[in-house]
Design an enzyme around this catalytic site. Structure first.
Site, PDB file in Angstrom:
ATOM      1  N   GLY A  40       0.796  -1.228   0.000  1.00  0.00           N
ATOM      2  CA  GLY A  40       0.000   0.000   0.000  1.00  0.00           C
ATOM      3  C   GLY A  40       0.826   1.275   0.000  1.00  0.00           C
ATOM      4  N   CYS A  71      -4.576  -9.975  -3.980  1.00  0.00           N
ATOM      5  CA  CYS A  71      -4.172  -8.685  -3.428  1.00  0.00           C
ATOM      6  C   CYS A  71      -4.689  -7.586  -4.352  1.00  0.00           C
ATOM      7  CB  CYS A  71      -2.644  -8.633  -3.348  1.00  0.00           C
ATOM      8  SG  CYS A  71      -2.012  -7.036  -2.761  1.00  0.00           S
ATOM      9  N   CYS A 186      -9.349  -5.024   0.212  1.00  0.00           N
ATOM     10  CA  CYS A 186      -8.013  -5.491   0.569  1.00  0.00           C
ATOM     11  C   CYS A 186      -8.234  -6.865   1.187  1.00  0.00           C
ATOM     12  CB  CYS A 186      -7.366  -4.549   1.578  1.00  0.00           C
ATOM     13  SG  CYS A 186      -5.861  -5.216   2.341  1.00  0.00           S
TER      14      CYS A 186
HETATM   15  N1  DGL Z   1      -3.650  -7.627   0.840  1.00  0.00           N
HETATM   16  C1  DGL Z   1      -3.348  -6.429   0.093  1.00  0.00           C
HETATM   17  C2  DGL Z   1      -4.594  -6.020  -0.725  1.00  0.00           C
HETATM   18  O1  DGL Z   1      -5.481  -6.803  -0.988  1.00  0.00           O
HETATM   19  C3  DGL Z   1      -2.840  -5.224   0.828  1.00  0.00           C
HETATM   20  C4  DGL Z   1      -1.810  -5.234   1.887  1.00  0.00           C
HETATM   21  C5  DGL Z   1      -0.605  -4.305   1.624  1.00  0.00           C
HETATM   22  O2  DGL Z   1      -0.671  -3.088   1.827  1.00  0.00           O
HETATM   23  O3  DGL Z   1       0.399  -4.837   1.198  1.00  0.00           O
HETATM   24  O4  DGL Z   1      -4.676  -4.894  -1.154  1.00  0.00           O
END
Ligand code: DGL
Length: 257
Positions: A40, A71, A186
């Site tokens: 992020g 992600c 997320c």
């Molecule tokens: N799991 C990631 C998503 O779906 C975000 C986590 C991160 O900031 O790396 O956006």
């Protein structure tokens, strides 16, 4: 033949657990790019180059049958580039569920809760103009939630006031109407959804796409030949050997480290 499920951290486990149910006859490789977590915060060009290079190595090493990018932050940035650079691979991405939210909202006030990266993406803006032009969409970029979910999954501790502070901007009121849908954009966030529900100023529908992503992946491999033998599912962390709590969590998900 394997299914590679990818995330920057352990959020993609929300997709993995659904995918496992739908594809019990496949081997799963769970890859967490923890060395680069959180995605992020990354600058777009640097993250794009980083991911393109990393996927080159992952494809070479694991030769997956299909790649699920579990992600939003990664998919909204890199899915098109990865398809271009690796045209022989089958990619399934995870992008904010703005279309279903626009179809379901009654108040017309929808919020998208995501990382700052996903909120900034042109991809996300295009989804809104393509599918939700009649809604009022509030984009909320959370700096802390992914890390709060990581902490919770490893140790069971949730700072509920911190969760509240992150979700509060999602709750909008206008002309006597209130936000009625929040898109969890997320893959880390479904782990915290019970706390979000508990702390929410009023009830809303929380949209989680994990199952839909898993279904999409399963539909793409369905018609293909089954592997002769299924190897054990494994987790790979780009930062090296995960710590004890993470290893315990992964074992709970049936993954060998
Ligand atoms: N799991 C990631 C998503 O779906 C975000 C986590 C991160 O900031 O790396 O956006």
């Amino acid at each position: 033949m394997s299914v590679l499920v990818f995330d920057s951290g352990i959020g993609g486990l929300t997709v993995l657990r659904e995918a496992r149910v739908l594809m019990p006859d496949r081997q799963f490789i769970y890859v967490a790019d923890d060395a680069a977590f959180p995605y992020g915060d990354w600058e777009e060009t640097a993250l794009l180059d980083h991911m393109t290079e990393l996927f080159g190595r992952l494809i070479k090493t694991w030769k997956p049958e299909i790649i699920v990018i579990a992600c939003n932050t990664a998919s909204t940035l890199a899915i098109e580039r990865l398809r271009e650079v690796y045209p022989d691979e089958m990619f399934v991405g995870t992008v904010p569920a703005i279309k279903p939210a626009a179809e379901r909202t009654r108040s017309g006030l929808v919020s998208v809760l995501a990382t700052p990266g996903t909120v900034r993406r042109q991809y996300t803006r295009d989804l809104i103009s393509d599918w939700a032009s009649k809604c009022e969409v509030t984009l909320v970029g959370s700096v802390k939630l992914a890390q709060l979910a990581e902490t919770y999954m490893r140790g069971g501790f949730v700072d509920e006031e911190a969760v509240l502070a992150e979700i509060l901007p999602c709750f909008q009121e206008k002309d006597g109407k209130r936000t009625d849908i929040i898109v969890l954009a997320c893959t880390h966030y479904p782990f915290l959804v019970n706390r979000m529900r508990k702390m929410a100023p009023w009830p809303v529908d929380w949209i989680d796409t994990s199952e839909a992503i898993a279904r999409r992946a399963a539909s793409l491999i369905e018609a293909r030949a089954l592997p002769e033998t299924i190897k054990d599912d494994v987790a790979v962390f780009t930062g090296g050997k995960p710590d004890g709590l993470t290893a315990k969590l992964l074992r709970g998900f049936g993954l060998a480290v």
